[in-house]
Design a protein around this motif. Structure first.
Motif, mmCIF file in Angstrom:
data_model
loop_
_atom_site.group_PDB
_atom_site.id
_atom_site.type_symbol
_atom_site.label_atom_id
_atom_site.label_comp_id
_atom_site.label_asym_id
_atom_site.label_seq_id
_atom_site.Cartn_x
_atom_site.Cartn_y
_atom_site.Cartn_z
ATOM 1 N N HIS A 106 26.925 -36.150 -28.169
ATOM 2 C CA HIS A 106 27.953 -35.218 -28.614
ATOM 3 C C HIS A 106 27.318 -33.910 -29.027
ATOM 4 O O HIS A 106 26.190 -33.867 -29.487
ATOM 5 C CB HIS A 106 28.739 -35.813 -29.791
ATOM 6 C CG HIS A 106 29.639 -36.935 -29.364
ATOM 7 N ND1 HIS A 106 30.815 -36.703 -28.683
ATOM 8 C CD2 HIS A 106 29.517 -38.279 -29.518
ATOM 9 C CE1 HIS A 106 31.407 -37.869 -28.444
ATOM 10 N NE2 HIS A 106 30.641 -38.829 -28.941
ATOM 11 N N ALA A 110 30.983 -30.543 -32.079
ATOM 12 C CA ALA A 110 32.038 -31.381 -31.538
ATOM 13 C C ALA A 110 32.936 -31.965 -32.605
ATOM 14 O O ALA A 110 33.731 -32.826 -32.329
ATOM 15 C CB ALA A 110 31.437 -32.522 -30.715
ATOM 16 N N SER A 112 36.063 -32.310 -35.005
ATOM 17 C CA SER A 112 37.438 -31.864 -34.902
ATOM 18 C C SER A 112 37.854 -31.185 -36.181
ATOM 19 O O SER A 112 37.402 -31.502 -37.261
ATOM 20 C CB SER A 112 38.350 -33.069 -34.632
ATOM 21 O OG SER A 112 39.691 -32.683 -34.602
ATOM 22 N N THR A 144 42.144 -31.691 -29.700
ATOM 23 C CA THR A 144 41.666 -32.059 -31.025
ATOM 24 C C THR A 144 40.427 -32.919 -30.952
ATOM 25 O O THR A 144 39.830 -33.238 -31.971
ATOM 26 C CB THR A 144 42.751 -32.834 -31.791
ATOM 27 O OG1 THR A 144 43.146 -33.974 -31.018
ATOM 28 C CG2 THR A 144 43.974 -31.956 -32.028
ATOM 29 N N ASN A 145 40.013 -33.286 -29.741
ATOM 30 C CA ASN A 145 38.794 -34.073 -29.635
ATOM 31 C C ASN A 145 37.582 -33.160 -29.634
ATOM 32 O O ASN A 145 37.685 -31.948 -29.641
ATOM 33 C CB ASN A 145 38.828 -34.920 -28.356
ATOM 34 C CG ASN A 145 39.069 -34.079 -27.131
ATOM 35 O OD1 ASN A 145 39.470 -32.931 -27.245
ATOM 36 N ND2 ASN A 145 38.845 -34.637 -25.974
ATOM 37 N N GLY A 146 36.382 -33.759 -29.604
ATOM 38 C CA GLY A 146 35.153 -32.988 -29.663
ATOM 39 C C GLY A 146 34.850 -32.282 -28.371
ATOM 40 O O GLY A 146 35.447 -32.528 -27.319
ATOM 41 N N ILE A 147 33.912 -31.389 -28.416
ATOM 42 C CA ILE A 147 33.521 -30.637 -27.224
ATOM 43 C C ILE A 147 32.924 -31.566 -26.177
ATOM 44 O O ILE A 147 33.030 -31.320 -24.990
ATOM 45 C CB ILE A 147 32.525 -29.532 -27.601
ATOM 46 C CG1 ILE A 147 33.275 -28.440 -28.361
ATOM 47 C CG2 ILE A 147 31.866 -28.916 -26.385
ATOM 48 C CD1 ILE A 147 32.414 -27.276 -28.723
ATOM 49 N N SER A 293 37.764 -27.504 -31.787
ATOM 50 C CA SER A 293 36.484 -28.196 -31.763
ATOM 51 C C SER A 293 35.393 -27.451 -32.522
ATOM 52 O O SER A 293 34.385 -28.047 -32.870
ATOM 53 C CB SER A 293 36.025 -28.408 -30.311
ATOM 54 O OG SER A 293 37.014 -29.097 -29.594
#
Length: 755
Positions: A106, A110, A112, A144-147, A293
């Motif tokens: 990740h 990343a 949120s 809304t999730n991580g990069i 993110s």
């Protein structure tokens, strides 16, 4: 035998050989051997000296290689290297088939966030469902999730064969692949795929840091391109932020041609058509405001003065590292300054300056925004963006009219024109909040107005005879049917602000010298006892401006009368609808006396302020995210709030129970809209809200605080930021409690009935 071997070891060109037959060296060696020969050893009577036939020295024949032959040789060499790579890949794929696939780590950014996000398709026209990472978000168009989960269905446009199983991260920066890419860029400036290096895919690398290369999704191959711009995020993150910039930012589709720019991101970084890194830095800084993110820039503490001009003083107070957006803005500024010093990327520097001006303004960094806006216009002048042929100087000069070459295409020419007008609008809008002189006089601008949006997208050539010039006499009241849209009205509205600002700045100087345009029959320079009280409603210049503003408001074409249709909002048209009311406020407020019922100027600014409130009620009735409107709309709201506070103070002094509740409701509503705008662009709207609170409290005092249904107060503090002392928090005993410090905005109140 010994002598023969010795002679062969001597070069005829050596200094120890005299090229005789036999040579003197062989004679001396033979004499020495005879004199010291052991008994019984027979030696030849004469030295045996052998020679190589001398080669005739002739100048080498130079072979001239044609460019076509050289390119064919280079391409053949590239194909050979491709073959070697494919053979190596086939050998390694067998070994890699039994190995587990490493998982992509990740990204550090990343995490949120809980930032609120836009909930409508922006007027730029981008469909978020088609943007990877925007389709599966929180229902509002932002992921809304991580990069690391961005672009779940991402596939590179280049073939993916021959890329599995190899790890290129072990190679040094000066990799051979980058050298090949550089050679490929020489072959007609073609993209990487046209040079037949199609076995190397452009992937995405998120394993180490925000800068570096990029690693292909769904593969365990990491390709690190040493030519990827330093300090930029990885290629995936950069593209994600650039797409967010084009999808949500107000000026993106006018400052750049969106489809062309996004297509250029697919090129190799060494390709001359790849975007300049300073532009990408600025886009990443602004685009990060619209994604969940990346953590936003922290807001200043409540005790920080809202009216503070110099943002660097806040940094000394916070003592925190730069946020991601601040880092990218700093990189963009540094590269732009270096490029200007070297004379490189001159036009692109203007584009970067426009973006940085908006970024500084958005973050409440007033001094940096003011300087950046001025620099943008000043750099645009030697680039020739403020004028258009044939309107150049008639004097003979040593320098050409423009230091950049002429545009090669219609699209390039219109991008330059749009960039100038955005730089102009940004500087004029920044100027409404201060009393300082403008950076460029309107009389020095002889430029065509922008093209209509659809014509700009298609690159349609429209001749000057079919368009309007900035110096046309009827520019603000006449609109050509085929050359009018919301952006053109936005530019025209900004010209109104410029004329009002110039009138206010130059009024006293002209009045002092007796200029007939500002002298009214009721107030002449001879009135020495009333130098600070000017009754100018009958002055010709004032009447002309007042009529021009009112005529502009009523001249909008029928299809551009309303900026809000259903749930959709045109941000350019909305701002163009607000600016005439702001122009009336700026023109009349210096002469308004709200406590006098017969004051014409007071009546005009009250009507204008309430017209702005009506437009605020209209947009509040939709689900549109007001943070997408742009910053000038927020400034118009703030100025209307200031006007209403002046009338609230007058109503309280007159004990007008009929007017006080209505004014209170309108002021509270304006403040709630500023707080709503601050949900995403947290700094500038929050600063405007706090400045409104300070003005409200200083104007009304404790009486208004007691009239509000608020029981919680917080003591107001200020920061002593003297030049010769360190920053310390000192309670401000000269002011009472700020009633709004912990105030939460209530639901939007119903529009009050005006009597």
């Amino acid at each position: 035998m010994f002598l023969n071997e010795t002679r062969h070891a001597i070069n005829v060109e050596d200094a120890s050989c005299d090229a005789q037959r036999p040579c003197s060296t062989c004679v001396r060696s033979h004499s020495y051997a005879v004199a010291h020969a052991p008994a019984g050893v027979e030696l030849p009577p004469h030295p045996e000296c052998t020679f190589d036939e001398a080669v005739s020295e002739s100048p080498p024949v130079e072979t001239t290689e044609t460019p076509k032959s050289r390119f064919e040789r280079l391409e053949s060499r590239i194909n050979e290297l491709e073959s070697l790579l494919r053979e190596k890949d086939r050998a390694l794929n067998t070994f890699a088939s039994d190995q587990s696939q490493p998982q992509m780590q990740h990204h550090p950014f990343a995490s949120s966030s809980n930032a609120h996000t836009p909930n409508l398709v922006h007027s730029n026209g981008f469909n978020f469902d088609g943007i990877p990472g925007f389709a599966n978000g929180n229902g509002n168009g932002i992921p809304t999730n991580g990069i690391s989960n961005m672009y779940p269905n991402y596939t590179s446009s280049k073939p993916q064969n021959g890329t599995n199983g190899m790890d290129y991260t072990q190679f040094p920066n000066a990799s051979g692949l980058d050298n090949l890419a550089g050679v490929a860029s020489l072959l007609g400036n073609a993209p990487l795929s046209e040079a037949h290096i199609d076995s190397v895919s452009a992937g995405l690398n998120q394993d180490t840091s925000m800068s570096g290369g990029f690693q292909s999704n769904g593969s365990n191959l990491d390709i690190v391109f040493a030519s990827w711009p330093v300090n930029l995020p990885s290629r995936e993150v950069t593209r994600h932020l650039v797409e967010a910039y084009f999808a949500f930012h107000l000026h993106a589709v006018r400052l750049f041609h969106g489809p062309s720019f996004l297509a250029s991101l697919d090129l190799h970084p060494t390709d001359p058509r790849f975007p300049w890194s300073a532009i990408l830095h600025a886009m990443c800084a602004i685009g990060s405001l619209y994604v969940a993110s990346i953590p936003p820039t922290p807001a200043p503490p409540p005790e920080y003065p809202a009216h503070e001009v110099f943002g660097a003083r806040l940094r000394t107070l916070q003592r925190r590292p730069d946020s991601f957006a601040e880092q990218q803005a700093k990189f963009a500024k540094e590269q732009a300054e270096i490029a200007l010093d070297l004379g490189h990327h001159k036009f692109q520097c203007v584009q970067v300056t426009v973006m940085l001006t908006w970024f500084y303004w958005c973050h409440g960094r007033w001094s940096e925004a003011f300087l950046s806006a001025a620099q943008g216009l000043r750099v645009a002048v030697p680039c020739g963006l403020n004028v258009c042929p044939p309107f150049h100087t008639i004097a003979e000069t040593l320098r050409p009219p423009a230091i950049i070459p002429p545009a090669k295409t219609v699209m390039e020419d219109e991008v330059r024109r749009n960039t100038f007008w955005l730089a102009y609008a940004m500087e004029r809008q920044m100027g409404t909040g201060n009393g300082w002189a403008l950076s460029l006089d309107d009389q020095d601008i002889c430029q065509l107005l922008p093209l209509r949006g659809d014509q700009f997208e298609q690159g349609i050539l429209v001749y000057p005879s079919e368009r309007q010039w900035s110096h046309d006499r009827d520019l603000l009241t006449t609109h050509k049917d085929e050359q009018i849209d919301s952006f053109i009205l936005y530019v025209k509205a900004t010209i109104i602000l410029s004329r009002v600002k110039s009138f206010n700045l130059r009024f006293k100087g002209k009045h002092y010298v007796g200029d007939a345009s500002v002298v009214s029959p009721n107030n002449s320079p001879a009135s020495a006892d009333q130098q600070e009280i000017f009754d100018i409603k009958d002055a010709p210049a004032f009447q002309e401006l007042d009529k021009m503003i009112n005529a502009f408001r009523t001249s909008f074409p029928a299809h551009l009368k309303s900026p809000i249709i259903g749930q959709s909002v045109d941000p350019y048209l909305y701002t163009a609808s607000l600016i005439p009311h702001l122009g009336l406020i700026l023109l009349n407020e210096p002469h308004a006396r709200p406590g006098e019922a017969t004051c014409v100027h007071a009546d005009r600014i009250l009507r204008a302020a309430r017209a702005i409130v009506d437009l605020m009620y209209n947009i509040a009735s939709t689900s549109y995210d007001v943070s997408l409107l742009g910053l000038h709309s927020i400034m118009c709201w703030f100025m209307s709030g200031r006007v209403l506070i002046r009338f609230l103070k007058a109503a309280m002094q007159a004990n007008s129970d009929a007017q006080i509740p209505q004014l209170q409701a309108e002021i509270v509503f304006i403040r709630s809209m500023l707080m709503k705008a601050a949900e995403r662009i947290t700094l500038a709207p929050e600063r405007y809200q706090r400045m409104l609170d300070e003005y409200l409290f200083n104007s009304t005092g404790q009486t208004f605080a007691d009239s509000l249904p608020i029981s919680r107060f917080s003591t107001e503090c200020t920061i002593s930021l003297e030049e010769d002392s360190t920053s310390t928090m000192v309670p401000d005993t000269s002011r009472a409690t700020d009633v709004f410090m912990q105030y939460r905005a209530p639901p939007i109140p119903a529009r009050p009935t005006r009597r």
